[in-house]
Design an enzyme around this catalytic site. Structure first.
Site, short mmCIF file in Angstrom:
data_model
loop_
_atom_site.label_atom_id
_atom_site.label_comp_id
_atom_site.label_asym_id
_atom_site.label_seq_id
_atom_site.Cartn_x
_atom_site.Cartn_y
_atom_site.Cartn_z
N ARG A 108 25.88 6.48 -14.96
CA ARG A 108 24.44 6.48 -15.19
C ARG A 108 24.14 6.98 -16.60
NH1 ARG A 108 24.79 8.50 -9.87
NH2 ARG A 108 23.47 7.38 -8.41
N SER A 110 -22.37 24.48 -24.01
CA SER A 110 -21.68 24.03 -22.81
C SER A 110 -21.15 22.64 -23.10
CB SER A 110 -22.66 24.01 -21.63
OG SER A 110 -21.98 23.56 -20.48
#
Lengths: 941, 941
Positions: free
Chosen positions: A161, A833
């Site tokens: 792999r 905000s």
């Protein structure tokens, strides 16, 4: 326990190694990685390294060294460490780690990423001495396992792999069963007594090796397989008899010879050598290079190669395979939890062909192995200090651990595991807090359909689960209908093509919302999430006839009296009433976690709430204020909408003022209710924000009604509605622009706020309003409206002869211009905000309502990691947020900073906001516990 | 010379001092400054000073000093200097400057801004000694003029005006004729032999003093005046007989007494004292404070007070008044140019009641004064080194200069004056370049209706002049009709409610465009400006019946054969054919200026052009490349639109690719044409940008046609059109998002570009394409599309076996996110081109198509100085541009930077871009000369 149950809690389909193996060969690949051999054509040089890649820990990789090229992991010795991810790749480091803590991992070795780099610097040749080193390690492996590569009687088979430090599509696929050849396959058949197994393994090897290593197009193999299946009348692969598989191996070798130009290599070492080189080549394949370019992955030397012994659970009755969790992933209870199958491969557990047995029964089957497994369980928890999800195989009575990783779990389990592990002194309080995925807390708060309830239920269609929860009700086809029937005591589901602000009241009264269009950020979804109301959107197969009051789906038509159920998590639309489970009270472990969280959090958590009911609910969830109280929702209820529409239709200022005057008492009453519910906590009131066309009716009947009420011809109503139409309403006449053109609206709203405040204070209620001016883009704009606001406050107080209470005036930062000029804006603002929804829309140039046509492609192609409306885009939008914080505080040291966009309830975003120095986040009531935990996590980051 | 002619060139209504005076008292004030006395109630403290105000030169004002409080200007002495704006205010410094260069300015004195500050620091009391100083200066004044304050026979009358360093609404209005009282008025009447004049002056004083200084509401005076007018049956003020004015003074004094509580002060020094204090108080009036807050004006100590002797031109036949320019403001010719009236006040010249005489005739009337005036002319040009616009009054044979300022002039005059002044060695080349308002150059390039042509013309209505020029033609009501009739040789005006991209061909073929809706940034306006085609938009009084082919306006209906004319500068829509003046060739002084400009400019000037014709025209105007070649316009012409629509309707990729394949030859041909026209210069081609719904028909008939062509049911066409609908198309599926979802479109376009390039190179044409990917927001997005582009280039070249030509690949920076992440983006881009239109839309959150409903209010209220789509918002949008330049070049030193938004043709914006280090600007062909000059000015800034 049915096979599906074990995997249910996380709802992810688990692909085990064995499943992958099956998939690699059986499923036709639609898009596949370019073949390693073709990759060799790529001539693009490696980009110069700049910075370590994302996710890469440890020191930066330097030029390849000519030292040790191969690291062994096994019982004999384990040369790698968990920290050597850069050198051994992610997979290699992981295998070494598992081995080093004594887990019986199938042994093997890892060829370093440096070796891959040398492959390139030395002219695309395997570095000198590499194969000798490999041979040495193979010998160790053979010795350890008592098997031999190429040995007919007792063959060693291995997998190969790739594995870079960062997982990367486009790298070479796995090659399994390496070591088989025409002779060994026979030996294997004999040794296992399973000829079918042996030839099946061999045909997979030839296919994988040919395809992945030598670049033979997969469909050539496919064609042969089809021919064999036809010959034997086999419907599926598994129906092919053993002899067919033998014929298939023969045919595959022919395909190989025809396309490669030579025979399939019978020498296992040759197979290994070619496979290793193919992995190296795939590192510079087009797709891998492109992936690294696009994802800005730098600082990597190459890929590692992992060679590991195969282990088989299907070698007889002394073999088997299983999956398990070290604790119950569904409840978190401290019991060993899993299932196994005798004489089976991994995929058999998942596939559900045979019914697995509970893990505890292993004690009967192989007590020694079970005992060993229990010990593994304990070792794992001690090592990883977390609940583990493991896969194992027993090959001829010998246990092999194939994988271990932190186990996925439900929110309930996460809380329990964390609290109990603190009690067990495995982890400390902070670790416990960090451990719980904050977002999963919602699972504890909402009703849901439990697995056992949904058995036998008919799923009619599936939409997008937009707001979690479970709802059952009769169908209502318009908002007005929903309101009326809900008032009459019915439980109704509001079903619409899409929703608009006109529908808000009906949405609120319904038990759930179902739409046939829209995505997770559509109007319906956003409003529903805000309320924590169950909602499924974009169920495209629904066809509605609103006038007839019918809905058609899956060939069936439903009317007003039919009952359906919707699952806001899965998006399922189900027939009839399905039992729901209501969450337990929020005590116990949950309360403990919340307590710990508040102890460690720096940021406060407020809520977005427009009604006293929402405000109270949010307080129960621990909100310490309202960060966003929208005033527009208040305009839709009952008789108010009439006054609002009169205001909009007004032909001059006097008319407008008289309409507005009618709204004043309503608004005042609203604020009294909210301030009372939030007694002692701040309430940030946002002045009117949406474009006026959202308030006017767009259907003829309603327009006629309005015309009659207002005493004007319907043509006048239509004219005004048309006039209000905008090409891009998002960027149009809304927010504080309304206050600039119609200051009388602002004056009325501010008056209502102040009058409500004074009323509350008289009643001994500690009202703490903050006035927020939305959509500000320039300092002058804010300064002028702030002026008018302050004057109105002073005026109202002067009228009553009272001292003006302290009412901070601030703004939303939601326009990019406001963010970049935040220093100027801060001069006129006592708080900011962040309205990150709009800020994201404008910074990205993405209309939330329109991204459905392209955002999915962006996610699929990896151009965006996630929907930026779900989790804040830290590099772009976040940069503006950070800039605004810094500039704002430079201009005004004590500037209060918060966020009230939907990101205020997203854990990753909250962590980011913490790093920007925000004072609070504000989110919908149901997200408050999530935010409290995330705020604690942010403080510890 | 009719009175209007003199003021015509600049088309601004000029308000002279005298006019102002008239306005101050005669015109009812709708919104007026709060009264100074009321202002005293204001308790707001001065904000701490931070930075000098905008426009304030010189060192920052410090705390008030206790030195000299009053500065004299007059023949006797002149104590102030032009540079002392901060101390003396703008007006005071100017009066001192004019006096000091020997102009016969009515003498007077200025009380410093420091004194105003002391007024506040010393508890709102006039500083000790101030009145003594004032008295001393009054004495000097009396001596200089041989008049005496309060003297019945020879009275000194003065004006009092406020004057801060920055002009500021809300400050005290002017008080004129100060010094009159019940006795002096009689003396004045006798001295002038004009009793009417004397009492008119007195009633104005009482009114102004009462209103402005003492805060008596103006309408109390107004009521009395109305009563007098009724009594004498006078329609207007001037019809009131002398005796009526005497009665009015009596009545005004009564009003004064009733509202102030004491008599109108008869003592001139008392009048002066109260006026000075009123000016000081007005500095801290609500409106002035609010203005300073909103406009961020800091660093000012207070306002100055200017006390100046009055001068009257209406004191007999040895008095008069006039206005003049030191050169002809219309042509620039070096002649003295103006007009005068004997025995008149300034407003009489402008009002046009009497016909003024040419200035040269002054020689006959008063040769000595004329000679003096000619000397003044020469002094002024030498001092200010520029053409001056002057106002003067002759009082009893004595010349007084009331004002001088740089004269407004036409573009033609600006060029001629500048070039000739260089020849005269008055100024140097650089000064000449700086002097010409670059934007005015367009006047030299476009046909226009000259004043003499428009006499006797019927103006039907007035819209918004969107694209300058003059056009006359017959009416065409659809784009198709315009195309057809233009092909048949007709000159047609395209008249539409609004235009859309479908109309582009018709717009192009028409001689002018007229719409009833939209503003300066509507589709029609933007397209027309790009072509330099005459266009009037937003003519709201037009009502069109497209089907009938008629248009109604001003009660008259016009059809296809009727001829109208439109003026793209004034917005006038005129009946019939009006003679146009075509500009002279671009030689002479114009060529000289362009030559000088190119010598000094650092930035290059390219053009935005989509056709070979535009490209050639731009070359003639001096463009050295194309900065923006839009490809979408190419999609609309002729048969192409069919293929485009097929592409959009395609149900799968194959269908789509076959439709796209049809477009390839067209696109290739387009590019060959453009590259040929731009032989030797770079051509930046922008890949497809607009949302697809712009290409589909929205009317039923056309949809049916398309359905037939495509062989699909019309319902399918409608479905697809509906599917393409977006809520905010500006932020939707467009730009490179199209290339992400439909890569085959990009591939086709790139192929066309490369094939065209190779074809040109074979023909010996030096094609220099650059490929620009629009609407990029993230690095990955660009990297991935760049990849595909580069691969396509390589593919096409490989097919032909030629070496790939160098084709830079870059992007537009038009999304805020791209600007803030420009360092990342630059890694994948060889150039940036700022798309400032979209960048402004997103940074401000302003939809260009929708700002009509609020932007006017922003401008009127002073919340924005100008439309940010006309001139770049330097503080906000500009900050992003600058940030992107810096970050981009940090990541890639040789990154080429340009701009292709409409701001590329705006002089102020060009200056800003120069300061950011841009390499070029790109603008519409007609703006190229403007941009060349502006680029030179930028280099010298």
């Amino acid at each position: 326990m049915p096979p599906s149950t074990l995997r249910r809690p996380t709802k992810t389909t688990k692909v085990t190694k064995h499943t992958k193996r099956a998939k690699a060969t059986n499923a036709p690949k639609v898009t596949k990685a370019p073949k390693a051999v073709r990759a060799a054509k790529a001539t693009k040089a490696l980009k110069p390294t700049k910075a370590p890649a994302k996710g890469v820990r440890g020191p930066m990789s330097s030029a390849p060294k000519s030292g040790k090229m191969v690291f062994y992991f096994g019982r004999t010795k384990c040369e790698g460490k968990a920290e050597q991810k850069l050198l051994l790749g992610g997979k290699g480091a992981n295998l070494a780690d598992m081995t080093s803590i004594g887990l019986p991992v199938p042994p093997g070795f890892t060829i370093t990423t440096d070796t891959c780099a040398r492959y390139y610097t030395e002219g695309r040749r395997l570095p000198k001495g590499l194969l000798d080193e490999v041979r040495g390690h193979i010998a160790t492996l053979e010795k350890e396992l008592g098997k031999k590569l190429g040995d007919m009687r007792n063959p060693l088979l291995v997998s190969v792999r790739s594995g870079a430090a960062v997982s990367m599509p486009g790298m070479m696929d796995t090659v399994l069963n390496l070591g088989l050849n025409d002779l060994v396959v026979l030996g294997l058949a004999e040794a296992t007594g399973n000829r079918r197994f042996a030839f099946d393994a061999f045909r997979r090897l030839i296919n994988m090796f040919g395809d992945v290593v030598m670049g033979v197009d997969h469909h050539h193999f496919e064609r042969e397989f089809d021919a064999i299946k036809t010959k034997y009348g086999a419907a599926s692969d598994t129906d092919v008899p053993t002899v067919g598989l033998e014929e298939l191996c023969f045919a595959y070798k022919r395909v190989y010879r025809e396309h490669v130009g030579e025979e399939f290599p019978q020498d296992p070492m040759k197979q290994l050598e070619l496979s290793i080189e193919a992995v190296f080549k795939s590192w510079n394949g087009d797709r891998a290079i492109s992936y690294r370019n696009i994802n800005d992955i730098k600082g990597l030397n190459g890929t590692a190669v992992n060679v590991q012994a195969m282990a088989y659970g299907n070698m007889g009755d002394d073999s088997g395979t299983g999956v398990a969790f070290t604790r119950d992933p569904s409840t978190g209870e401290n019991i060993f939890y899993g299932e196994f199958l005798v004489n089976a491969q991994g995929e058999d557990v998942v596939a559900g062909i045979r019914t697995p047995r509970p893990i505890s029964e292993m004690d009967d089957w192989m007590p020694a192995v079970y005992k060993q497994l229990l010990k593994v369980r304990s070792t794992l928890e001690k090592h990883y200090k977390d609940m583990q999800d493991i896969e194992f195989t027993v090959e001829k009575g010998k246990l092999f651990m194939l994988q271990t990783r932190n186990g996925k779990r439900t929110g309930t389990a996460a809380v329990r595991v964390a609290v109990e592990m603190v009690k067990e002194k495995l982890i400390d309080e902070k670790t416990a807090l960090k451990r719980i995925p904050a977002g999963d807390l919602t699972q504890l708060l909402l009703p849901s359909f439990q697995a056992k309830d949904t058995a036998g239920v008919t799923v009619l269609t599936k939409g997008i689960g937009a707001s979690p929860g479970a709802a059952t009700g009769k169908l209502a086809f318009t908002a007005a209908e929903a309101v009326e029937r809900a008032r009459a005591g019915e439980q109704v589901l509001l079903v619409r093509k899409e929703t608009s602000p006109e529908d808000v009241e009906g949405m609120h009264k319904a038990v759930g919302i179902l739409t046939s269009t829209g995505g997770k950020t559509s109007h319906a979804a956003v409003v529903a999430v805000g309320w924590g109301k169950c909602c499924v959107v974009g169920a495209g197969e629904l066809s509605m006839d609103t006038e007839a009051g019918t809905m058609t789906v899956a060939g069936r038509t439903f009317g007003r009296q039919d009952v359906l159920s919707i699952d806001g998590t899965t998006g399922e639309v189900m027939l009839g009433s399905v039992t729901r489970t209501v969450p337990e009270s929020l005590g116990g472990d949950f309360a403990t976690i919340m307590q710990w969280a508040d102890r460690h959090a720096r940021m406060k958590v407020r809520t977005n709430a427009d009604t006293p009911a929402d405000a109270r609910r949010a307080r129960e969830f621990g909100a310490v204020g309202i960060g966003l109280c929208r005033t527009e929702h208040m305009f839709f209820e009952g008789d108010r909408i009439k006054a609002v529409r009169q205001m909009i239709l007004a032909s001059d200022r006097d008319d407008r003022e008289s309409a507005i005057a009618k709204l004043l008492p309503f608004q005042r009453e609203d604020f009294v209710g909210i301030f009372t519910a939030m007694d002692g906590y701040p309430v940030t009131v946002r002045l009117l924000d949406p474009p006026l066309h959202e308030f006017v009716p767009h259907e003829h009947a309603q327009q006629e009604e309005l015309a009659q009420e207002a005493g004007v011809p319907v043509s006048e109503v239509k004219r005004r509605v048309a006039q209000l139409h905008e090409h891009n309403p998002m960027l149009g006449h809304r927010g504080c622009r309304l206050a600039v053109t119609y200051p009388e609206i602002l004056v009325m709203q501010v008056r209502a706020i102040v009058e409500a405040t004074l009323h509350c204070l008289e009643q001994g209620i500690d009202a703490q309003p903050e006035i927020m001016i939305p959509l500000v883009g320039t300092r002058r704009e804010l300064a002028s409206l702030r002026d008018l606001t302050a004057r109105t406050i002073a005026e109202v107080c002067a009228e009553r002869g009272v001292k003006a209470p302290k009412i901070p005036i601030g703004t939303m930062i939601e326009i990019p211009r406001a963010a970049v000029t935040a220093d100027e804006i801060a001069e006129a603002a006592e708080f900011f905000s962040f309205g990150t929804n709009d800020l994201t829309q404008m910074t990205f140039g993405f209309s939330r309502d329109d991204i459905g046509s392209f955002l999915p492609a962006y996610i699929v192609k990896g151009l965006l990691d996630k929907d930026p409306f779900q989790s804040i885009d830290q590099d772009g939008v976040g940069q503006l947020v950070r800039m605004a914080c810094v500039k704002g505080r430079q201009a005004r040291e004590k500037l209060k900073l918060g966020v009230c966009g939907e990101h205020g309830g997203d854990p990753a975003s909250i962590r980011f906001f913490g790093s920007c120095g925000l004072d609070y986040v504000s989110c919908s009531p149901f997200r408050v516990p999530v935010a409290r935990l995330a705020a604690a996590q942010a403080a510890m980051a």
